[in-house]
Design an enzyme around this catalytic site. Structure first.
Site, PDB file in Angstrom:
ATOM      1  N   LYS A 168     -11.962  -1.543   6.835  1.00  0.00           N
ATOM      2  CA  LYS A 168     -11.562  -2.597   7.640  1.00  0.00           C
ATOM      3  C   LYS A 168     -11.308  -2.485   9.285  1.00  0.00           C
ATOM      4  O   LYS A 168     -12.151  -3.394   9.563  1.00  0.00           O
ATOM      5  CB  LYS A 168      -9.762  -2.397   7.623  1.00  0.00           C
ATOM      6  CG  LYS A 168      -9.213  -3.069   6.282  1.00  0.00           C
ATOM      7  CD  LYS A 168      -9.290  -1.923   5.126  1.00  0.00           C
ATOM      8  CE  LYS A 168      -8.567  -2.678   3.781  1.00  0.00           C
ATOM      9  NZ  LYS A 168      -7.888  -1.708   3.005  1.00  0.00           N
ATOM     10  N   ASP A 222      -0.916   6.438   6.499  1.00  0.00           N
ATOM     11  CA  ASP A 222      -2.157   5.570   6.153  1.00  0.00           C
ATOM     12  C   ASP A 222      -2.542   4.379   7.259  1.00  0.00           C
ATOM     13  O   ASP A 222      -1.859   3.581   7.207  1.00  0.00           O
ATOM     14  CB  ASP A 222      -1.697   5.074   4.822  1.00  0.00           C
ATOM     15  CG  ASP A 222      -2.877   3.937   4.182  1.00  0.00           C
ATOM     16  OD1 ASP A 222      -3.882   4.001   4.757  1.00  0.00           O
ATOM     17  OD2 ASP A 222      -2.793   3.534   3.077  1.00  0.00           O
ATOM     18  N   TRP A 250       0.866  -1.166   0.041  1.00  0.00           N
ATOM     19  CA  TRP A 250       0.093   0.061   0.030  1.00  0.00           C
ATOM     20  C   TRP A 250       0.923   1.154  -0.159  1.00  0.00           C
ATOM     21  O   TRP A 250       0.416   2.132  -0.715  1.00  0.00           O
ATOM     22  CB  TRP A 250      -0.942  -0.021   1.150  1.00  0.00           C
ATOM     23  CG  TRP A 250      -2.136  -0.879   0.786  1.00  0.00           C
ATOM     24  CD1 TRP A 250      -2.558  -2.153   1.698  1.00  0.00           C
ATOM     25  CD2 TRP A 250      -3.204  -0.921  -0.418  1.00  0.00           C
ATOM     26  NE1 TRP A 250      -3.654  -2.607   1.175  1.00  0.00           N
ATOM     27  CE2 TRP A 250      -4.046  -1.789  -0.169  1.00  0.00           C
ATOM     28  CE3 TRP A 250      -3.390   0.006  -1.186  1.00  0.00           C
ATOM     29  CZ2 TRP A 250      -5.064  -2.171  -1.058  1.00  0.00           C
ATOM     30  CZ3 TRP A 250      -4.454  -0.135  -2.017  1.00  0.00           C
ATOM     31  CH2 TRP A 250      -5.076  -1.001  -1.772  1.00  0.00           C
TER      32      TRP A 250
HETATM   33  C1  PLP Z   1      -7.541  -1.254   1.865  1.00  0.00           C
HETATM   34  C2  PLP Z   1      -6.235  -0.280   1.930  1.00  0.00           C
HETATM   35  C3  PLP Z   1      -6.310   0.974   0.986  1.00  0.00           C
HETATM   36  C4  PLP Z   1      -7.172   1.053  -0.104  1.00  0.00           C
HETATM   37  O1  PLP Z   1      -8.354   1.377   0.287  1.00  0.00           O
HETATM   38  P1  PLP Z   1      -9.392   1.919  -0.716  1.00  0.00           P
HETATM   39  O2  PLP Z   1     -10.568   2.149   0.203  1.00  0.00           O
HETATM   40  O3  PLP Z   1      -9.667   0.375  -1.426  1.00  0.00           O
HETATM   41  O4  PLP Z   1      -8.893   2.921  -1.499  1.00  0.00           O
HETATM   42  C5  PLP Z   1      -5.118   1.876   1.428  1.00  0.00           C
HETATM   43  N1  PLP Z   1      -4.216   1.545   2.199  1.00  0.00           N
HETATM   44  C6  PLP Z   1      -4.274   0.539   3.060  1.00  0.00           C
HETATM   45  C7  PLP Z   1      -3.069   0.164   4.253  1.00  0.00           C
HETATM   46  C8  PLP Z   1      -5.316  -0.645   2.942  1.00  0.00           C
HETATM   47  O5  PLP Z   1      -5.178  -1.484   3.756  1.00  0.00           O
END
Ligand code: PLP
Length: 363
Positions: free
Chosen positions: A199, A175, A102
């Site tokens: 998540k 993030d 990511w």
């Molecule tokens: C799932 C995830 C994303 C992407 O999220 P989207 O909602 O699909 O854009 C970005 N960073 C991390 C760490 C993730 O687990």
């Protein structure tokens, strides 16, 4: 039917109590005779919901008063772009640390929008004998005037988590899509925290942004208004129609977290869940983890069968036992058990039991 435990990495399971409450009031929210999906986001009832949600997340994460909490569109990836467009202007530079899939995708988006001149990249993963580990660099030694440093403390695909505090002479942008509210953090150490909701918070599409007010003054690039932090602040995250149902569910998850002891209680149980699973993996010759102890994710437990020809059988039989979505991300293979806040310890116990039996049957 016995219980189903859903180990999907995202969209992930939500707390059963939250889903049941949503089901119960789906057609009649707040005694209004209509669904929460069918009311104006500017109605006083919905505004009250958003105010409660903000108060609850502030309490849960101990967010200081000089931070805004935004409820935006576009998930995690939307923020890959928003961060660049809101903070870099035409000349600013940023540093991106890469510790997995990511953070690497965030780099791609940043380079696409700002170009390689403005984006510096530093790999922080070591692969030694097939085992991944992280070494945080001494950033104070870098003589650059970055607007921010970006990193991803929990790499959902790779199962790598950074527990050590990052120290940096610039604002830290993190993030936290897959580990927000899974353990206590000191928000004041960050310039900006963002998370796609699917998540640990609620349905996909929604993203949570926690931003230090100082960063709102940085020069921006022209950008889509709906991704503009200043407009989001000015309009209380309602510059355009927000994802109201997702916001409602997030608000319910916050209430559930509060009534279950908050983030500190989650942290204790998350440690217990992860410990149970990793200890079993380490104790059994049949499976292996490829992440160094210090960086094993508490949320996304990646592991491999030593005999990978049994992968399909493992996934099929696990599913028959009610343990679903254990297949690892296609880019890394193997297995992945995502055990976010909503996963009860019984789910992890059931998984360990299944893994034990599967190993015995195939020894
Ligand atoms: C799932 C995830 C994303 C992407 O999220 P989207 O909602 O699909 O854009 C970005 N960073 C991390 C760490 C993730 O687990």
């Amino acid at each position: 039917m016995s219980a189903t435990y859903n180990f999907c990495a995202g969209p992930a399971m939500l707390p059963a109590e939250v889903m049941q409450k949503a089901q119960k009031e789906l057609l009649d929210w707040n005694g209004q005779g209509v669904s929460v999906m069918e009311v104006s986001h500017r109605s006083k009832e919905f505004i009250a919901l958003t105010e409660q949600a903000e108060a609850d997340i502030r309490e849960l994460m101990a967010i200081p008063a000089n931070y805004h909490v935004l409820f935006m569109h576009g998930g995690g990836r939307g923020q890959f772009a928003a961060v660049v467009n809101n903070f870099l202007g035409s000349k600013g530079k940023a540093l991106y640390l890469v510790d997995g899939s990511w953070s690497s995708a965030a780099v791609d988006e940043a380079v696409k929008l700002a170009g390689t001149e403005q984006i510096d990249i530093l790999n922080i993963v070591n692969k030694d004998n097939n085992i991944n580990s992280i070494s945080l660099p001494d950033l104070s030694a870098i003589d650059q005037d970055y607007r921010y440093v970006h990193y991803c403390p929990n790499e959902t695909v790779d199962g790598i988590e950074i527990f050590e505090e990052l120290n940096a002479p610039w604002p830290i942008v993190a993030d936290m899509s897959s580990n927000i509210m899974s353990r206590k953090i000191d928000v004041s150490r960050y310039g900006l925290i963002y998370a796609g909701a699917q998540k640990n918070i609620g349905p996909s599409g929604l993203s949570i942004v926690i931003i230090n007010d100082d960063l709102l003054a940085l020069p921006q690039q022209p950008q889509a208004s709906i991704m503009d932090y200043r407009l989001a602040v000015k309009h209380d995250s309602m510059y355009n129609t927000p994802p109201t149902f997702a916001w409602y569910l997030a608000a319910e998850v916050f209430k559930w977290l509060k009534s279950n002891g908050g983030v500190a209680a989650m942290e204790a149980i998350n440690q217990q869940k992860a410990q149970l699973l990793y200890a079993f993996i380490d104790s059994c010759d049949f499976y292996e983890s490829r992440v160094a102890n210090a960086n094993r994710s508490q949320m996304n437990v990646t592991f491999y069968l030593k005999d990978e020809s049994l992968n399909e059988q493992f996934i099929r039989q696990a599913k028959e036992a009610g343990l679903v979505a254990l297949k690892g991300h296609r880019s890394v293979g193997g297995m992945r058990a995502s055990i976010y806040n909503a996963m009860p310890i019984e789910g992890v116990e059931a998984l360990v039991n299944f893994m034990k039996q599967f190993a015995q049957r195939n020894a």
